[in-house]
Every structure is written in structure tokens, then in C-alpha cells.
Design an enzyme around this catalytic site. Structure first.
Site, mmCIF file in Angstrom:
data_model
loop_
_atom_site.group_PDB
_atom_site.id
_atom_site.type_symbol
_atom_site.label_atom_id
_atom_site.label_comp_id
_atom_site.label_asym_id
_atom_site.label_seq_id
_atom_site.Cartn_x
_atom_site.Cartn_y
_atom_site.Cartn_z
ATOM 1 N N PRO A 2 58.208 33.338 16.716
ATOM 2 C CG PRO A 2 58.874 34.278 14.770
ATOM 3 C CD PRO A 2 59.399 33.752 16.024
ATOM 4 C CD GLU A 3 54.541 28.349 18.793
ATOM 5 O OE1 GLU A 3 53.943 27.301 18.516
ATOM 6 O OE2 GLU A 3 54.471 28.888 19.905
ATOM 7 C CG HIS A 91 67.121 45.469 17.949
ATOM 8 N ND1 HIS A 91 68.408 45.194 18.404
ATOM 9 C CD2 HIS A 91 66.494 46.077 18.970
ATOM 10 C CE1 HIS A 91 68.524 45.598 19.648
ATOM 11 N NE2 HIS A 91 67.377 46.142 20.029
ATOM 12 N NE ARG A 110 65.922 36.356 23.424
ATOM 13 C CZ ARG A 110 65.336 35.340 24.056
ATOM 14 N NH1 ARG A 110 64.028 35.194 24.007
ATOM 15 N NH2 ARG A 110 66.053 34.469 24.718
#
Length: 270
Positions: A2-3, A91, A110
Site C-alpha cells: 500500500p502507498e 495471515h 509477508r
DNA sequence: AGTCGCGCCTGGCGGC
DNA sequence: TGCCGCCAGGCGCGAC
């Protein structure tokens, strides 16, 4: 992943769902993210009321009376608010169980993300050297021009530097430079004030439109309601290698800069 | 101080 | 079908 637009989308989506709710339990299922999730949160946050939700750079700030829960989504993080009884996904590493039987859950395959605690009156060191927010007037052509003098970095790497300006990641850096017709290879220190004026407008307009569209979903990203963002359909160059340029008869090229992929049109961008 | 390269992780995809 | 290498939206750190 995400930006700025994706984090902003997350913050806006969270607000109506969690503000004024109190925390009845905290789940820390996988403490080792980028940094260790503080264990004390499991007691610190109990019965505390969420007062507001904000964003600074790519950090999500959830404010309580005694301090702020700081969440970063890393490359693959996303947040959802779901019924507390819904089974945990593989996750989902962190959870705030709220009084109304819903839960805020951080999903991050991740594990480059982070969950930190900032006590009232203190400032985490990671906020120390952040540049201005791109959608404020502090981010303007004169500022960029001054900051760039003497720099030998290419402009793409320069605009992704969070000490220069926050929130511009790999997608929006490529997109903004395309809109500004500036080659990503040009050295930041060689760009004129006039061209920086164009670049500033391009960054602001790309980010604003991406926020309007709920961000960019390439694969994992989704808003708190599980809906994807729709800016992917608006991408001009990102992830479009060898496809036709939308502005000329050329094709989009892909290069590596600073270990990140850059997409651009060598005919439109000089 | 500025710049560069590495490493942290998992999963999905293309090529063989 | 399987295995392997490569790639991915970020960013802090150490080395020069």
C-alpha cells in the site's frame, strides 16, 4: 503493497466502524512482524475507547486516550473489520476485538508490516525524518527544487524518498512522472523549477484521484469492507510493459532503478 | 550527508 | 504435474 492512497482508503473506511468503540480483547497471533508487536498491548488497550483514526505518511494512527496504536501495512498488509466469530485467516496476525462483536484484523502474508505503540506525549523515532505530506501546501515546487539541488539521484528514486515527501511509492512514482512527462532517469538535481511545478501538480492529482477510486488493487489490497480499489484501471504505465502508450504510438518500457521496477514511455517522457 | 545494496518474508506465476 | 527462479505496492540498516 500500500502507498498513500491505499492507507488513506483504509483509514477512511475504518473511521465509521471503530471510532467510539472500546477494545475488549487484543489478539497477537504472530508477534514477529517487521518489529515485535509489544506484548503489553494485550493489557494496555483493554477497555480503552478508540477516539480517532488518522494517517501520517503510510502509517495508520489509531488514537486512544493514553497513546496511539501505529500500524504499517508493509508490502502485503490489509485491514478488515469483521464479525469477531469469523474464523481467523492464515495471515491474520493481530486483532482488536471490539465491544460490538466486530474485530479489526491485520492480514499480512509477508510480515513486512508493523504494529507499534506510541505513548501520549512521545514520538516514535520512525516519524523523526519524514518529509511533508504530498497533498499539503508544504509540498510545493520551491520546496522540491531546493531539496533537489546537488542531488545525483534519478528523479524516480528521489520522489520515493520519504525524507523528501511521504506516501509516494513505486506505482504512483511511475504514474506521476508519466503525467508530468518527465523521464524517470533524469537526475533530480538537474530538473528546473518549472518542471518541478508540473511534477508537483502531477503527484497531487494522481494521488487525489487514486484516493477517490479507493486505491489500487493489484492483488492483495482491499478496503476494510473487503472491496478492492479501482485505480488499477486508471494506470497509464505501471505494470504495462510492452503495451501501447496511451498518449503516443510508442510502447511502455520497464527498467530497474534502486532495485525497484520503473515503467515509462521513452517518447512521452524526456 | 547522500547514495547504494541488502535483507526481511510469503505466494503466485512463467518456463522447463 | 512439479520444481525452480523470479517477481511483488516498503523501508531500515550498514558500508562507502
Amino acid at each position: 503493497m500500500p502507498e498513500l492512497p491505499e492507507v488513506e482508503t483504509t483509514a477512511r473506511g475504518l473511521k465509521p466502524l471503530i471510532v467510539n468503540q472500546s477494545v475488549i480483547a487484543v489478539g497477537i497471533y504472530r508477534p514477529k512482524l517487521r518489529w515485535e508487536i509489544p506484548k503489553h498491548l494485550a493489557t494496555t488497550l483493554i477497555n480503552q475507547v478508540i477516539q480517532s483514526v488518522e494517517r501520517r505518511a503510510k502509517y495508520l494512527l489509531i488514537n486512544f486516550e493514553g497513546g496511539t496504536l501505529v500500524i504499517h501495512l508493509g508490502m502485503s498488509g490489509s485491514i478488515r473489520v469483521v464479525p469477531t466469530e469469523l474464523p481467523l485467516k492464515k495471515h491474520e496476525h493481530f486483532e482488536l476485538k471490539l465491544y460490538n462483536n466486530t474485530s479489526l484484523r491485520l492480514d499480512d502474508p509477508r510480515r513486512f508490516g508493523a504494529v507499534l505503540w506510541q505513548k501520549k506525549g512521545e514520538t516514535l523515532s520512525l516519524f523523526d525524518s519524514l518529509g511533508p505530506e504530498p497533498l499539503t501546501d508544504d509540498f510545493n515546487a520551491n520546496y522540491l527544487f531546493q531539496r533537489s539541488r546537488g542531488r545525483t539521484q534519478n528523479i524516480k528514486t528521489f520522489v520515493m524518498n520519504s525524507t523528501v515527501v511521504v506516501g509516494v511509492g513505486n506505482i504512483y512514482a511511475s504514474e506521476s512522472l508519466f503525467l508530468a512527462k518527465i523521464s524517470p532517469k533524469i537526475l533530480a538535481g538537474k530538473i528546473s523549477l518549472k518542471r518541478y511545478q508540473v511534477l508537483i501538480q502531477s503527484i497531487k492529482s494522481i494521488l487525489s484521484e487514486a484516493i477517490d477510486k479507493g486505491g489500487t488493487t493489484l492483488k492483495d489490497f482491499s478496503g476494510v469492507d473487503d472491496k478492492p480499489g479501482y485505480f488499477a484501471q486508471k494506470l497509464s504505465v505501471y505494470d504495462r510493459v510492452d503495451k501501447p502508450c496511451l498518449q503516443c504510438n510508442g510502447t511502455i518500457k520497464k527498467i530497474t532503478q534502486n532495485q525497484r521496477t520503473t515503467y515509462y514511455c521513452s517518447k512521452c517522457q524526456k
